[in-house]
Structure formats: C-alpha cells, structure tokens
Write a protein that holds these residues in place. Structure first.
Motif, PDB file in Angstrom:
ATOM      1  N   LEU A  16       0.839  -1.190   0.000  1.00  0.00           N
ATOM      2  CA  LEU A  16       0.000   0.000   0.000  1.00  0.00           C
ATOM      3  C   LEU A  16       0.879   1.247   0.000  1.00  0.00           C
ATOM      4  CD1 LEU A  16      -2.672  -1.015   2.681  1.00  0.00           C
ATOM      5  CD2 LEU A  16      -2.866  -1.176   0.191  1.00  0.00           C
ATOM      6  N   ALA A  17       0.362   2.323  -0.558  1.00  0.00           N
ATOM      7  CA  ALA A  17       1.087   3.596  -0.576  1.00  0.00           C
ATOM      8  C   ALA A  17       0.731   4.391   0.679  1.00  0.00           C
ATOM      9  CB  ALA A  17       0.715   4.399  -1.814  1.00  0.00           C
ATOM     10  N   ILE A  18       1.733   4.670   1.497  1.00  0.00           N
ATOM     11  CA  ILE A  18       1.545   5.495   2.685  1.00  0.00           C
ATOM     12  C   ILE A  18       1.732   6.950   2.279  1.00  0.00           C
ATOM     13  CG2 ILE A  18       2.308   5.965   5.033  1.00  0.00           C
ATOM     14  CD1 ILE A  18       1.019   3.199   4.610  1.00  0.00           C
ATOM     15  N   GLU A  67       1.132   0.319  10.475  1.00  0.00           N
ATOM     16  CA  GLU A  67       2.506   0.762  10.714  1.00  0.00           C
ATOM     17  C   GLU A  67       2.616   2.264  10.899  1.00  0.00           C
ATOM     18  OE1 GLU A  67       2.240   0.222   6.153  1.00  0.00           O
ATOM     19  OE2 GLU A  67       1.242  -0.493   7.956  1.00  0.00           O
ATOM     20  N   GLY A  68       1.473   2.957  10.854  1.00  0.00           N
ATOM     21  CA  GLY A  68       1.473   4.404  11.008  1.00  0.00           C
ATOM     22  C   GLY A  68       1.159   5.105   9.707  1.00  0.00           C
ATOM     23  N   GLY A  69       0.621   6.308   9.786  1.00  0.00           N
ATOM     24  CA  GLY A  69       0.260   7.052   8.600  1.00  0.00           C
ATOM     25  C   GLY A  69      -1.054   6.579   8.020  1.00  0.00           C
ATOM     26  N   VAL A  70      -1.370   7.082   6.845  1.00  0.00           N
ATOM     27  CA  VAL A  70      -2.593   6.679   6.162  1.00  0.00           C
ATOM     28  C   VAL A  70      -2.245   6.069   4.817  1.00  0.00           C
ATOM     29  CG1 VAL A  70      -4.038   8.362   7.339  1.00  0.00           C
ATOM     30  CG2 VAL A  70      -2.932   9.000   5.202  1.00  0.00           C
ATOM     31  N   ALA A  71      -3.000   5.033   4.432  1.00  0.00           N
ATOM     32  CA  ALA A  71      -2.745   4.311   3.187  1.00  0.00           C
ATOM     33  C   ALA A  71      -3.788   4.695   2.153  1.00  0.00           C
ATOM     34  CB  ALA A  71      -2.776   2.808   3.435  1.00  0.00           C
ATOM     35  N   VAL A 107      -8.155  -3.702 -17.741  1.00  0.00           N
ATOM     36  CA  VAL A 107      -7.369  -4.181 -16.607  1.00  0.00           C
ATOM     37  C   VAL A 107      -7.977  -5.497 -16.124  1.00  0.00           C
ATOM     38  CG1 VAL A 107      -6.556  -3.688 -14.273  1.00  0.00           C
ATOM     39  CG2 VAL A 107      -6.784  -1.825 -15.937  1.00  0.00           C
ATOM     40  N   GLN A 108      -7.178  -6.542 -16.126  1.00  0.00           N
ATOM     41  CA  GLN A 108      -7.639  -7.851 -15.684  1.00  0.00           C
ATOM     42  C   GLN A 108      -6.929  -8.223 -14.385  1.00  0.00           C
ATOM     43  OE1 GLN A 108      -9.904  -9.858 -17.045  1.00  0.00           O
ATOM     44  NE2 GLN A 108     -10.214  -9.043 -19.106  1.00  0.00           N
ATOM     45  N   VAL A 109      -7.701  -8.580 -13.359  1.00  0.00           N
ATOM     46  CA  VAL A 109      -7.123  -9.063 -12.109  1.00  0.00           C
ATOM     47  C   VAL A 109      -7.072 -10.578 -12.177  1.00  0.00           C
ATOM     48  CG1 VAL A 109      -7.317  -9.119  -9.600  1.00  0.00           C
ATOM     49  CG2 VAL A 109      -8.059  -7.082 -10.864  1.00  0.00           C
ATOM     50  N   ILE A 110      -5.876 -11.147 -12.148  1.00  0.00           N
ATOM     51  CA  ILE A 110      -5.731 -12.599 -12.271  1.00  0.00           C
ATOM     52  C   ILE A 110      -5.436 -13.259 -10.940  1.00  0.00           C
ATOM     53  CG2 ILE A 110      -5.054 -12.469 -14.685  1.00  0.00           C
ATOM     54  CD1 ILE A 110      -2.174 -12.812 -13.870  1.00  0.00           C
ATOM     55  N   SER A 111      -5.202 -12.441  -9.894  1.00  0.00           N
ATOM     56  CA  SER A 111      -4.984 -13.002  -8.558  1.00  0.00           C
ATOM     57  C   SER A 111      -5.413 -11.971  -7.526  1.00  0.00           C
ATOM     58  CB  SER A 111      -3.506 -13.369  -8.359  1.00  0.00           C
ATOM     59  OG  SER A 111      -3.286 -13.837  -7.039  1.00  0.00           O
ATOM     60  N   TRP A 112      -6.289 -12.415  -6.595  1.00  0.00           N
ATOM     61  CA  TRP A 112      -6.781 -11.540  -5.548  1.00  0.00           C
ATOM     62  C   TRP A 112      -6.144 -11.900  -4.219  1.00  0.00           C
ATOM     63  CZ3 TRP A 112      -9.889  -7.474  -6.748  1.00  0.00           C
ATOM     64  CH2 TRP A 112     -10.571  -7.523  -7.975  1.00  0.00           C
ATOM     65  N   GLY A 113      -6.069 -10.938  -3.315  1.00  0.00           N
ATOM     66  CA  GLY A 113      -5.555 -11.173  -1.971  1.00  0.00           C
ATOM     67  C   GLY A 113      -6.295 -10.312  -0.971  1.00  0.00           C
ATOM     68  N   GLU A 114      -5.986 -10.481   0.288  1.00  0.00           N
ATOM     69  CA  GLU A 114      -6.599  -9.680   1.327  1.00  0.00           C
ATOM     70  C   GLU A 114      -5.937  -8.317   1.409  1.00  0.00           C
ATOM     71  OE1 GLU A 114      -9.259 -10.460   3.173  1.00  0.00           O
ATOM     72  OE2 GLU A 114      -9.434 -12.334   2.026  1.00  0.00           O
ATOM     73  N   SER A 115      -6.721  -7.304   1.763  1.00  0.00           N
ATOM     74  CA  SER A 115      -6.151  -5.989   1.985  1.00  0.00           C
ATOM     75  C   SER A 115      -5.271  -6.002   3.214  1.00  0.00           C
ATOM     76  CB  SER A 115      -7.266  -4.947   2.161  1.00  0.00           C
ATOM     77  OG  SER A 115      -6.723  -3.702   2.550  1.00  0.00           O
ATOM     78  N   GLU A 116      -4.156  -5.287   3.171  1.00  0.00           N
ATOM     79  CA  GLU A 116      -3.257  -5.215   4.308  1.00  0.00           C
ATOM     80  C   GLU A 116      -3.640  -4.115   5.285  1.00  0.00           C
ATOM     81  OE1 GLU A 116       0.960  -6.927   2.738  1.00  0.00           O
ATOM     82  OE2 GLU A 116       0.549  -4.832   2.238  1.00  0.00           O
ATOM     83  N   LEU A 117      -4.670  -3.370   4.987  1.00  0.00           N
ATOM     84  CA  LEU A 117      -5.070  -2.280   5.874  1.00  0.00           C
ATOM     85  C   LEU A 117      -5.784  -2.824   7.105  1.00  0.00           C
ATOM     86  CD1 LEU A 117      -5.000   0.817   6.001  1.00  0.00           C
ATOM     87  CD2 LEU A 117      -7.332   0.805   5.147  1.00  0.00           C
TER      88      LEU A 117
END
Length: 258
Positions: free
Chosen positions: A192-194, A225-229, A248-258
């Motif tokens: 994620l971008a902080i 880890e601090g800050g905002v994402a 845009v094709q999503v070929i693999s999904w995952g859980e959000s790290e937030l």
C-alpha cells in the motif's frame, strides 16, 4: 498532461521518475520542502534525448539529455544512488525556479535498485516501486468523505499515480488486486502507498493547502505501521505497451493489508 499511450519497462513507464532534482550536495528535493516543484512541467522527446523544463518565472529551458556521462553520488530517502548530472544550464534554471541551489540528474543505465514489498522489482528515482495505481472509485469515495467534513474535493493529481483505473465500482479494489494484466503487461502487488504531506500541495499553485486530504483520510484509512494508506504500489513483472483503451484484468486476488 496524461498520456494516452505509454511503454512500460521493468523500471516503470519510460522516462517516468528517471530524473531527480537535488541539492548541490546530491540530496533529493521533493515537494514537502520545495512545493514549487509542482509548478515545473518537464517535456521529454519520444527518444528521450531532449528535455524541456517549463515552469514559473524563467523562460523554458531545453537541454540535450546526458545518458552516458560521468556519475555522481546522490541520495534518495537516505539511500545512496548514482546520477548523471545534466549540466549547469538546467541547474541554473532549477535554482532560479525553486529559489534554492539545485542540480538535475538522470538515472544511469547501470542503476540496479531493488524495490521492496510483497513483490520486489526495480525503479528509477520513484519513492519506492515502479508503478503506482489509484482507481477513480477510490478517489470518489475520498471526495464524498471530504464533502461530509465540509472540505473541497481533492483532484487526482494530488496523489501522482502513474496509472489510473476506471471501472472498478468498489473503492480500494487496488488494495486486493495482487496480480494484474493490462494489455501484454503484468504487475505484481508490492504494498500500500503510505501518504505524506505532499498530498496537501496544490499542484496548480505550488502552495501548501493542508490539512486536507490527510485529515479526512486519517478517519478511515489508518495503516497499522502508522500514517494513512491510499492507493497501491506494484512491481513490473512483464513489460510492454499500455493505452487508455486497455482493459485491466485481475488474475490473482488477496486480502487488503489495511
């Protein structure tokens, strides 16, 4: 101006983040301390051999890009790198525009930076990863929140993504899209971008316009880890060509790290 077509390399979109403004000592400059950087509009030829700097005050300056000259030590977020100095004319123009002694460097051909995150990769002088994606629905949600707080909407340019995705109806889909293909390219989720204080710089005036959007983002996007994402960084797994018409094709999904 947004590009309608682009070539994506392993280090990101061609020419993107391949130049860096530094102090005379080689320390990178950014909009947190020098918000007037927002007013400088670089224009580079397709072959990358000619760079024109447009900005406040001075007339535009055009230089021949030095891609093979002697390198000097530069520093980005405390990490040492090398850069090819682009000469005194560009340095004088930037020093005048920013009101501080400055130099311009270009990333050398042997730049071997390794970026971090879940998927590692490389990049030029980006904050971290080669690709930075933000979806329109994610920004739309933020602007809804800003209006509820009595604040003005924030334009996309405040976040400086190099790929904007439209058509993802669910905000923050980019948090969970862990493997993406666009045309013949492929991207792997890094992190994620902080967000930092640069998001409070008005990109049209070069003036700080805080405390938004960080104040509102802090109400619903705080990172562990601090800050905002807000938005997501990717590594390039397969380079190629991009255009605004590509799906845009999503070929693999995952859980959000937030």
């Amino acid at each position: 101006m947004p590009a309608h077509t682009a070539v994506l390399t392993l280090a990101g979109i061609t020419h993107d983040r391949s130049f860096m403004v530094t102090s005379e000592e080689g320390i990178f400059r950014n909009q947190r301390r020098h918000p007037r950087l927002a007013l400088i509009r670089p224009e580079i030829s397709t072959d990358g051999e000619r760079l024109t700097l447009h900005g406040p005050g001075p007339d535009p300056v055009a230089i021949d890009v030095n891609t093979s000259g002697r390198t000097r030590r530069v520093e980005l977020f405390g990490a040492p790198f090398r850069g090819i100095d682009q000469g005194d004319e560009a340095a004088a123009w930037l020093s005048d525009a920013l009101g501080a002694p400055s130099r311009l460097v270009r990333v050398p051909a042997d730049h071997d930076r390794v970026t971090d995150g879940r998927t590692t990769g490389t990049s030029g002088y980006a904050d971290s990863c080669a690709v930075h994606i933000l979806s329109q629905s994610t920004l739309d949600l933020l602007n809804e929140q800003l209006r509820e707080h009595g604040a003005h909407p924030t334009p996309m340019e405040r976040f400086r993504p190099n790929i904007v995705v439209d058509g993802w109806d669910t905000p923050h889909t980019e948090d969970r899209a862990h493997r993406i293909t666009i045309a013949d390219t492929e991207l792997g989720y890094a992190k994620l971008a902080i967000r930092c204080a640069v998001t409070m710089v008005d990109q049209q005036t070069g003036a700080k316009a805080g405390p938004e959007p960080l104040r509102t983002l802090a109400t619903y996007r705080r990172a562990a880890e601090g800050g905002v994402a807000f938005s997501t960084k990717y590594a390039v797994l397969r380079p190629g060509k991009l255009s605004t018409e590509d799906e845009v094709q999503v070929i693999s999904w995952g859980e959000s790290e937030l």
